[in-house]
Design a protein around this motif. Structure first.
Motif, PDB file in Angstrom:
ATOM      1  N   ALA A  21       2.014   9.287  -5.830  1.00 33.42           N
ATOM      2  CA  ALA A  21       2.371  10.739  -5.631  1.00 33.42           C
ATOM      3  C   ALA A  21       3.602  11.113  -6.589  1.00 33.42           C
ATOM      4  CB  ALA A  21       3.140  10.713  -4.184  1.00 33.42           C
ATOM      5  N   GLY A  22       4.187  10.231  -7.492  1.00 36.29           N
ATOM      6  CA  GLY A  22       5.164  10.455  -8.504  1.00 36.29           C
ATOM      7  C   GLY A  22       6.416  10.068  -8.225  1.00 36.29           C
ATOM      8  N   ALA A  23       6.735   9.170  -7.243  1.00 38.90           N
ATOM      9  CA  ALA A  23       7.887   8.685  -7.094  1.00 38.90           C
ATOM     10  C   ALA A  23       8.495   7.792  -7.972  1.00 38.90           C
ATOM     11  CB  ALA A  23       8.092   8.132  -5.366  1.00 38.90           C
TER      12      ALA A  23
ATOM     13  N   ARG B  72       0.741  -1.280  -0.099  1.00 36.26           N
ATOM     14  CA  ARG B  72      -0.051  -0.027  -0.157  1.00 36.26           C
ATOM     15  C   ARG B  72       0.725   1.290  -0.130  1.00 36.26           C
ATOM     16  NH1 ARG B  72       0.059   1.758   5.370  1.00 36.26           N
ATOM     17  NH2 ARG B  72       0.768   0.485   6.810  1.00 36.26           N
ATOM     18  N   LEU B  73       2.206   1.263   0.724  1.00 37.67           N
ATOM     19  CA  LEU B  73       2.928   2.377   0.585  1.00 37.67           C
ATOM     20  C   LEU B  73       3.656   2.363  -0.518  1.00 37.67           C
ATOM     21  CD1 LEU B  73       4.500   2.153   4.179  1.00 37.67           C
ATOM     22  CD2 LEU B  73       2.623   3.434   3.276  1.00 37.67           C
ATOM     23  N   HIS B  74       4.039   1.471  -1.156  1.00 38.26           N
ATOM     24  CA  HIS B  74       4.622   1.531  -2.532  1.00 38.26           C
ATOM     25  C   HIS B  74       3.685   2.067  -3.470  1.00 38.26           C
ATOM     26  CE1 HIS B  74       8.352  -0.985  -2.165  1.00 38.26           C
ATOM     27  NE2 HIS B  74       7.783  -1.627  -1.250  1.00 38.26           N
ATOM     28  N   LYS B  75       2.343   1.757  -3.555  1.00 35.34           N
ATOM     29  CA  LYS B  75       1.124   2.311  -4.378  1.00 35.34           C
ATOM     30  C   LYS B  75       1.107   3.891  -4.039  1.00 35.34           C
ATOM     31  CE  LYS B  75      -1.372  -1.779  -5.408  1.00 35.34           C
ATOM     32  NZ  LYS B  75      -2.827  -2.577  -5.459  1.00 35.34           N
ATOM     33  N   ALA B  76       1.050   4.232  -2.822  1.00 36.52           N
ATOM     34  CA  ALA B  76       0.986   5.580  -2.756  1.00 36.52           C
ATOM     35  C   ALA B  76       2.204   6.474  -2.992  1.00 36.52           C
ATOM     36  CB  ALA B  76       1.102   5.665  -0.945  1.00 36.52           C
ATOM     37  N   LEU B  77       3.345   5.849  -3.019  1.00 40.12           N
ATOM     38  CA  LEU B  77       4.468   6.588  -3.452  1.00 40.12           C
ATOM     39  C   LEU B  77       4.440   6.644  -5.048  1.00 40.12           C
ATOM     40  CD1 LEU B  77       7.178   4.920  -1.091  1.00 40.12           C
ATOM     41  CD2 LEU B  77       6.968   7.340  -1.124  1.00 40.12           C
ATOM     42  N   HIS B  78       4.015   5.577  -5.655  1.00 41.98           N
ATOM     43  CA  HIS B  78       4.092   5.736  -7.080  1.00 41.98           C
ATOM     44  C   HIS B  78       2.984   6.738  -7.573  1.00 41.98           C
ATOM     45  CE1 HIS B  78       6.861   2.316  -7.173  1.00 41.98           C
ATOM     46  NE2 HIS B  78       6.643   2.457  -8.375  1.00 41.98           N
TER      47      HIS B  78
END
Length: 347
Positions: free
Chosen positions: A303-305, A295-301
């Motif tokens: 957000a443009g990471a 879920r944190l990987h998805k949030a980062l992606h």
């Protein structure tokens, strides 16, 4: 938030300025430019190796493959880590440029041990004419998992190679990062430890596209020149390679850029650990492999990471499953971009 690779970052302004300065008038081609004379002497000074033969190519694959081909026979095998760049990421270029020398993988992780190397070398050249003959040892520093060999670690591996009278190549695409991480001198990490040939990276550390190949014994020089030309890696407008490398090794720019990248990785690793991320390999240079929930990987992606999910499927169904990322800091990484990444992770 750009952490995909140190290949993706910009060229340092000093290197761009050197290219612009070189882009006037006329200069001899194929490495006969005056700038190359300057580069040769500066690298010899940096490495405390006044007799070293120094050459430039545009890519790390060319540097590694041509250097190893010079140290190998077609019937040889090159000893390396299972995750060495020459094994995982160069499309069999070392085998191609050497005319058939194979790679033999030393069991273990990204860092070879003297014991495993000795056993692997001893296991070859046991079938006479029917098997491969022992060839060079290739060490990657920084490794492909972001860990670092100290100068004494390199010396221990070189000592094993010497037991079998084998040459040693050091893949130093991130050589500057390894030096900054260990506080070794260039000489201590190379010829004083027993290294015969070095691929001295510039592209990942602020250059546009240039790598040096350094032979500490100049007896290899002519063969390398022939292989470089025959392999189509001798630039006619060579001054543009020379200009980059000249700027890179002036006033310790190469070390200053590596220190900036390593410091960024320290800041990022500290924040990741505080957020609960785990690490399969303890960060030592500018490349990190943290694990945290999908879920944190998805949030980062979202957000443009930009970075690679190294192990695991980003599109899987379990939001709490831990996936491993590969995050790489380059010389241009800012505290603001690191903090933005960590803010998303924490939120």
């Amino acid at each position: 938030m750009f952490f995909a690779s140190d290949n993706t970052g910009p060229v340092h302004p000093d290197v761009m300025a050197a290219l612009a300065a070189a882009n006037t008038g006329y200069a001899p081609g194929y490495g006969a430019d005056a700038l190359m004379d300057e580069v040769r002497e500066r690298i010899r000074t940096v490495f405390e190796a006044p007799e070293a033969a120094v050459y430039l190519v545009a890519t790390g694959t060319a540097a590694n493959s041509l250097a190893l081909a010079t140290l190998s026979d077609p019937w040889s095998t090159v000893f390396c880590s299972p995750v060495a760049h020459i094994q995982e990421d160069e499309c069999n270029a070392p085998e191609f440029f050497s005319g058939g020398a194979k790679l033999t993988l030393v069991p273990g992780g990204d860092r070879m041990t003297p014991e495993a190397l000795r056993a692997t070398i001893a296991g070859e050249e046991t079938r006479g004419v029917h098997g491969p003959q022992r060839g060079p040892v290739s060490i990657t520093n920084v490794t492909e998992r972001g860990t670092v060999y100290s100068a004494s670690d390199v010396a221990a591996l070189c000592a094993v190679a010497r037991e079998f009278d084998l040459p040693v190549h050091l893949d130093g695409a991130r050589f500057a990062n390894a030096l900054v991480a260990t506080n070794a001198t260039p000489a201590e990490m190379t010829w004083r430890a027993g290294v015969d040939a070095l691929s001295f990276g510039g592209t990942k550390n602020g250059c546009m596209g240039v790598e040096a190949v350094v032979f500490f014994d100049p007896k290899q020089a002519w063969e390398f020149e022939l292989r470089r030309k025959r392999g189509a890696h001798l630039f006619s407008k060579h001054r543009y390679l020379s200009a980059q490398m000249a700027a890179y090794v002036t006033d310790d720019l190469w070390l200053r850029l590596a220190r900036k990248a390593n410091d960024g990785a320290v800041r990022l690793a500290r924040g990741l650990k505080a957020a609960g991320a785990g690490f399969e390999w303890e960060p030592q240079a500018n490349m990190l492999f943290p694990s945290f929930p999908r879920r944190l990987h998805k949030a980062l992606h979202e957000a443009g990471a930009q970075y690679y999910v190294w192990e695991g499927d980003l599109d899987g169904s379990d939001p709490e499953e831990a996936l491993t990322a590969r995050l790489v800091c380059d010389w241009s990484v800012s505290d603001e971009s690191i903090d933005s990444f960590l803010d998303v992770l924490r939120s």
